[in-house]
Design a protein around this motif. Structure first.
Motif: not given
Length: 666
Positions: A236, A239-240, A243, A248, A251, A255, A285, A288-289, A293
Motif C-alpha cells: 500500500f 501504491i499510495i 497515486a 489513478a 496507481s 497495480i 489495492l 484503493t489506488g 488517484g
C-alpha cells in the motif's frame, strides 16, 4: 484494375462513413481477439478447478475497455474471443453448443455493463471520484452476474459439485473484478504518450517509486500459507505514493505490474486453497489506488480551477472601474485593488506599507453595515485626511469564504459633476428652444405688422397733406403729425431690422454719431419720462468718436435699456427718480452706460440676468435684455451689467468697437 478505378473506389470508400465505421470495428475486433488470446495465455496460472477459475482475469479488462470504447455492437467479438480461449487456452472439452452458450452469456453480461457505463463520460474515471465509484459499482455488479453464470455452467457440466458453486463463483468474481479495474488504464491509451513525456521529465522520482515496488514484490515468493499474506500489506505504501504523485493512471499501472509479478511467481507453484485472501488483497489495492488517484486528480483539477478563478478575479479587480475593498469580520482591511488605492490614496502594492493596517470604517466614517447587503452614500476619507462623496455597495461574505465584508466604492464627485453638466445642457437646450420660438414669433410679427405700419405711414403722410390749411391755423397739428409720421417710419425700420436679425442677417453698418442717436431715443420717450417724473442727464464727451454700426439696432437696444430704467424707478420717491447716460471711449472701443437710481439687480438674479424668458416684471416676457445683448454682439460689441458707480442702481454698458466687424462691413 487501373489506377483510375482504384482511385474511384477509394473515393467511394472515403465518402461512405458507415463503411469506414464498419471496417474500423472489424479492425478493432480482430486486434482485440488476438490480444485477448495472448493475455489469457500469459495469465492462465493455477486454476482452482480444471477450467477457467483463475486468480486473475486480465482479459476481462480488455473486453470491457473494447465495449465501452467502440460500443456493445462489438459483443460478438467478445463471444468469439471467449469461445476460442476456452478451447485453445483453457482446454475446455465441453460440447460446442454448451461452450457457445457460455461464451454468449459472458459476452452479453460484459456488453450490458458497457452499455450502462457508456451512458456516463468514461473519460472521467481517472479524474473524478463519482465516475470512479460508478465504475467500481458497475464492475462489482456485472462481475457478480458473469461469475454466477460461469459457476452455474460448471455445475451443469458436472465439473464441480453444487456445494462448491458459491466458493467457485466468489473466486471467479474477484478475479474478474481485479481484471476490470484496469479498464480505465486502457481507455486512457490516447494520453499514454503525454504521460510518458511527463515521466521522462521526472525520471528520478519514477526510479525511486519503481525501487519501492521492487522491495515489496519479493514478498510474494515462498508464500505457503495464508498467514504470510499479511506481509504483503506494505504494498500500500508505494501504491499510495504513486497515486498521490501520478493519479489513478499511475496507481493502476503500478497495480498492473504487481499483478503480472503475481502471475509470474505462481506459474509453477501450487497455491493454497485460501488464495482468495490474496485476491481480496489485490482487490483492495486496486480499489484503493483507483479511488485515491481519482481523488488526487479531482483535487488537482479543483486547485487548477480555483487558481484560474483567482487569476480571473485578480484581472477583473485590476480592470474594474470602481474601488473594491475586502475586510474581515472586525472591519480590518484585507485587500484593496489599484482603483481603491488611488481613490483613498493608500500605499501602492510595491510600497512596503500594508493596507491591512487600515480599517474600513476609517475610510468610510459612519458606515454601518446593516443586513447582508446594501447601498448607501458616505463621505469617504482619504489617507491624507481629505474627504469626498462616495457611493458604497457592500455584501457580507459568509463561509466557506473568509467571513467579512466586500465593499465597492465609487466616487460620487464625477457622477454629480456629470449630472450637473447634463442638467445645464438640458436647460441650455430648453432656453435655446424657447429663444428660437421667440425668434420665429418675432419674425412672424414683423412680417405681419409690416403692411399695417406701411399703411399707417401712408395715411399719416396723406393727413399731413390734407391738414395743410388747418396746420397754418394750428401749428401744433402739423408738428404732431410730423412726429407721428417719423415714429411710424422708425417702427417700420425696427420691424425690418428685427426680421433681418432673426433670419440671420448681420445688419447694415454705417458711421453713427452716438450723441445724435441717443438724443433721438430720449426724444422718442420724452412724454413717458415726463409722465414718470424722471430726470435724464447725459454726459457725452464732445470728442466721442463715431462708430460703424447698424443705427436702428443700436437705437432699439438703447430704447430697451431706457425703458427698463423707467420701470426700475417706479417705486422710487419723486425727486429721486434719475437716469444718467454717460459715454466713454478708448483706442479700440466706445461705450455708452445707462445707469438708474433704482434698487439694482439682486445677487440671486445675476446668473440668469441675460437668459431668455427670465424676468421680474409681472407683464414681462424676459426677452428684452437677451435680444439686446444678441443685437449688440451681432455688431461685434457686448452688453454688460454692473452696480451703478454714481447713482447706486443698475448700470448697463453697451460697448462697440471703433472699427466695424468684418461681418458687418461686408
Amino acid at each position: 484494375m487501373t489506377e483510375r478505378a482504384l482511385t474511384t473506389r477509394w473515393s467511394a470508400f472515403a465518402a461512405n462513413p458507415a463503411l469506414r465505421s464498419t471496417l474500423a470495428d472489424a479492425a478493432f475486433g480482430l486486434a482485440y481477439l488476438l490480444a485477448f488470446l495472448v493475455v489469457d495465455y500469459l495469465t492462465f496460472a493455477q486454476p482452482v478447478v480444471r477450467y477457467g477459475v483463475t486468480p486473475l482475469n486480465l482479459q476481462t479488462g480488455l473486453t470491457l475497455a473494447l465495449l465501452i470504447h467502440r460500443g456493445p455492437r462489438l459483443a460478438p467479438f467478445a463471444a468469439v474471443a471467449t469461445f476460442a480461449s476456452e478451447r485453445l487456452v483453457r482446454g475446455n472439452p465441453s460440447e460446442f453448443a454448451d461452450l457457445l452458450l457460455l461464451a454468449t452469456w459472458l459476452a452479453c453480461c460484459y456488453a450490458l455493463l458497457a452499455f450502462v457505463l457508456r451512458r456516463f463520460p468514461h473519460d472521467r474515471y481517472l479524474s473524478s471520484m463519482r465516475a470512479a465509484v460508478r465504475l467500481i459499482a458497475g464492475i462489482i455488479v456485472g462481475g457478480f452476474a458473469t461469475a454466477l453464470g460461469y459457476a452455474t455452467y460448471l455445475v451443469e457440466c458436472s465439473v464441480i459439485d453444487a456445494g462448491t458453486i458459491s466458493a467457485t463463483a466468489e473466486r471467479y468474481w474477484i478475479g474478474d473484478i481485479n481484471g476490470m479495474l484496469l479498464t480505465p488504464l486502457l481507455l486512457a491509451a490516447p494520453q499514454w504518450r503525454e504521460a510518458w513525456a511527463r515521466a521522462r521529465e521526472r525520471v528520478g522520482e519514477v526510479a525511486a517509486q519503481l525501487r519501492a515496488l521492487a522491495l515489496t514484490l519479493p514478498l510474494f515468493a515462498g508464500i505457503t500459507g495464508i498467514e504470510q499474506v499479511r506481509f504483503l500489506y506494505p504494498l500500500f505504501v508505494p501504491i499510495i505514493w504513486v497515486a498521490v504523485r501520478w493519479g489513478a493512471a499511475g496507481s493502476l499501472l503500478a497495480i498492473f505490474m504487481i499483478q503480472l509479478s503475481l502471475v509470474a511467481q505462481v506459474q509453477d507453484s501450487q497455491l493454497p486453497m485460501r488464495f482468495i485472501d490474496l485476491q481480496f488483497l489485490m482487490l483492495t489495492l486496486g480499489i484503493t489506488g483507483l479511488m485515491l488517484g481519482a481523488a488526487v486528480a479531482e483535487r488537482a483539477g479543483a486547485l487548477v480551477e480555483l487558481a484560474t478563478r483567482e487569476s480571473e478575479l485578480r484581472a477583473l479587480l485590476a480592470v474594474a472601474p470602481d474601488a473594491v475593498l475586502t475586510a474581515d469580520a472586525d472591519g480590518q482591511l484585507r485587500s484593496a485593488n489599484n482603483v481603491a488605492r488611488d481613490l483613498f490614496r493608500l500605499p501602492q502594492r510595491e510600497d512596503p506599507r500594508d493596507v491591512t493596517s487600515r480599517r474600513l470604517d476609517a475610510l468610510l466614517p459612519g458606515i454601518v453595515l446593516r443586513g447582508s447587503e446594501g447601498r448607501a452614500t458616505f463621505a469617504g476619507r482619504r489617507d491624507d485626511g481629505s474627504t469626498f462623496p462616495a457611493e458604497v455597495a457592500w455584501v457580507r461574505l459568509e463561509a466557506p469564504a473568509p467571513v467579512g465584508t466586500l465593499a465597492i466604492v465609487r466616487a460620487a464627485t464625477v457622477r454629480r459633476l456629470a449630472e450637473t453638466q447634463a442638467r445645464e445642457r438640458e436647460e441650455l437646450v430648453a432656453r435655446a428652444m424657447r429663444f428660437a420660438g421667440a425668434g420665429e414669433l418675432a419674425s412672424a410679427l414683423a412680417h405681419e405688422l409690416n403692411q399695417p405700419i406701411t399703411a399707417l405711414v401712408s395715411y399719416l403722410r396723406a393727413s399731413q397733406i390734407l391738414s395743410g390749411p388747418a396746420a397754418a391755423a394750428e401749428p401744433r397739428l402739423g408738428d404732431t403729425l410730423s412726429k407721428a409720421s417719423r415714429e411710424a417710419n422708425r417702427a417700420a425700420e425696427v420691424l425690418i431690422r428685427l426680421r433681418d436679425f432673426y433670419q440671420g442677417g448681420s445688419g447694415k453698418a454705417a458711421p453713427v454719431s452716438l450723441p445724435a442717436l441717443l438724443g433721438g431715443v430720449v426724444e422718442s420717450i420724452d412724454e413717458r419720462l415726463r409722465q414718470a417724473g424722471i430726470d435724464v442727464v447725459t454726459r457725452i464727451p464732445t470728442d466721442l468718436p463715431m462708430v460703424s454700426t447698424d443705427a436702428t439696432r443700436l437705437e432699439l437696444v438703447l430704447n430697451n435699456l431706457l425703458s427698463n430704467a423707467i420701470d426700475a424707478l417706479v417705486d422710487c420717491p419723486p425727486g429721486q427718480r434719475r437716469v444718467e447716460i454717460f459715454g466713454e471711449f478708448t483706442a479700440d472701443a466706445v461705450s455708452l452706460t445707462v445707469e438708474d437710481a433704482g434698487q439694482g439687480i439682486p445677487p440671486e438674479g445675476l446668473p440668469l440676468l441675460f437668459e431668455a424668458f427670465n424676468t421680474t416684471k409681472p407683464d414681462g416676457m424676459g426677452l428684452g435684455l437677451t435680444s439686446s445683448r444678441s443685437l449688440v454682439r451681432a455688431q461685434g460689441g457686448d452688453l454688460s451689467y454692473r452696480r451703478g458707480p454714481r447713482l447706486g442702481g443698475a448700470a448697463f454698458t453697451v460697448t462697440l468697437p471703433r472699427q466695424p466687424p468684418r461681418a458687418a462691413s461686408a
